[in-house]
Design a protein around this motif. Sequence first.
Motif, PDB file in Angstrom:
ATOM      1  N   SER A 193      50.867  54.063 -97.039  1.00 19.72           N
ATOM      2  CA  SER A 193      51.661  53.206 -96.171  1.00 19.72           C
ATOM      3  C   SER A 193      51.090  53.202 -94.754  1.00 19.72           C
ATOM      4  N   GLU A 194      51.479  52.172 -93.983  1.00 18.08           N
ATOM      5  CA  GLU A 194      51.010  52.085 -92.600  1.00 18.08           C
ATOM      6  C   GLU A 194      51.461  53.304 -91.801  1.00 18.08           C
ATOM      7  N   ALA A 195      52.691  53.746 -92.038  1.00 26.14           N
ATOM      8  CA  ALA A 195      53.222  54.889 -91.290  1.00 26.14           C
ATOM      9  C   ALA A 195      52.380  56.143 -91.510  1.00 26.14           C
ATOM     10  N   GLU A 196      51.943  56.360 -92.748  1.00 26.98           N
ATOM     11  CA  GLU A 196      51.136  57.542 -93.044  1.00 26.98           C
ATOM     12  C   GLU A 196      49.763  57.443 -92.382  1.00 26.98           C
ATOM     13  N   TRP A 197      49.186  56.240 -92.392  1.00 25.04           N
ATOM     14  CA  TRP A 197      47.896  56.074 -91.725  1.00 25.04           C
ATOM     15  C   TRP A 197      48.030  56.310 -90.222  1.00 25.04           C
ATOM     16  N   GLN A 198      49.131  55.870 -89.646  1.00 27.53           N
ATOM     17  CA  GLN A 198      49.336  56.074 -88.211  1.00 27.53           C
ATOM     18  C   GLN A 198      49.467  57.566 -87.881  1.00 27.53           C
ATOM     19  N   LYS A 199      50.142  58.319 -88.747  1.00 28.59           N
ATOM     20  CA  LYS A 199      50.245  59.767 -88.541  1.00 28.59           C
ATOM     21  C   LYS A 199      48.872  60.417 -88.641  1.00 28.59           C
ATOM     22  N   ALA A 200      48.090  59.979 -89.627  1.00 24.86           N
ATOM     23  CA  ALA A 200      46.741  60.526 -89.789  1.00 24.86           C
ATOM     24  C   ALA A 200      45.906  60.254 -88.539  1.00 24.86           C
TER      25      ALA A 200
END
Length: 455
Positions: free
Chosen positions: A330-337
């Motif tokens: 998800s976009e949210a997970e990529w942003q956290k990464a």
Amino acid sequence: MKTSSSVPPTLRFGVFELDPRAGELRKKGMKIRLQGQPVEILAMLLERPGETITREELQKKLWPADTFVDFEQGLNNAMKRLRASLDDNAESPHFIETLPRHGYRFVGSVNGSERTRAAEATTTHGTGALIRLPALGALAVLAVVTALVGLNVRGWRDRLFLRSPKPQIQALAVLPLTNLSGDPDQEYFADGMTESLITELGKISSPRVISRQSVMQYKSSKKSLQEIAGELKVDAVLEGTVVRSGDRMRVTIHLSQALPERQLWAQEYNRSIGDALTLQGEIARAITDEIQVKLTPEERNRLASSRSANPEAQDDYLHGLYFAGPAFKSEAEWQKAIAHFKKAIEKDPTFAPAYTELAMAYFWLGNPEQGGPSAKGTMPQAKAAVAKALQLDPSLARAHLALGLILLGSEWNWSGVVILSMEFCSQAWAERTRPPRRPTKRLNWTHSAVCIEIG
């Protein structure tokens, strides 16, 4: 290795010889890849043939009280490695006899001398029974055994005198390392170590290493090793545990063959948290030695190139790997990464792998299937990150892959830049880095098959 001045420079037994001062074991003149505690244990046994070396003596000399290690497991693993190198068997030993709950004793001949009376009298109960037989009965038994061995009935001679050949491992799966810290918040550390180890093993051409997205489905799986190996179509499985305590970590690794199922190698590592990434290279080299992979000079250099990082930067890097994981999250997970990779770079501006993973995260974030930012917004950041990574480390394989993918998917115009990016994809392939396992639907397969691996 410290030895007594009265110990001969070379200790010979059977087809083996040990140089206790250099800590080198040879078989018929050829050096055997064995070092550390197994060699030190062998030296202690050979210096006192026929005498019992107690577990307490071994612990005091090789596992001091301040060592962060499970002594029992460490000793058992060391003895397994030593016996495997000597083609010895605990049930019918030629060299090392186990005295349950007490210790070990060398029962072979050293430098041509005969076994001691104590060793001969207690090697096995079977030997004692034969000695008590009448002379004629003993000769009869000896004649039968000689005939069986001479004719190699049911493979007796092979089992007694020959070591099983090293298995041919063509494909290997690294299962998610298990977090034994007792703290769920440390899952990122175990998963990040798994990803790092997969990447490290991917630096060599053989065996083929299964991608993380294929193995993560087996996290906490109850399936048997043979089931997992069959589904992934691999010959061997690497599994292990991670325990983190303060600024120390203990990593235990087991390499097992699938068919027939058997453990090939096991080792325990105790390190500072700051050495987490360099440890992956050490493990990868140990595995290639164990399965006798012939490495090219370039592959050896790549496995030796890992460096220690700022511990806090490394921690953020592993956090980033945890959230990035397989592509198409998800976009949210990529942003956290991305946030964690940026923190790692802030803490260690020379940390090339963090720039590389930041570039990859921006690349996948721009995937139109994500429904997030467009490639136009993420590609410039991806290009800047990968350029910095290659500036810091031009030999970084995954950075070459990232650059090839970024140029290949620039503005997601797949057909227009395929040929331009091939030199970078070829470089990544030459470096044996694992490309993504799922391309977008618009990828031009005719031109890019050499760069993208499916399976």
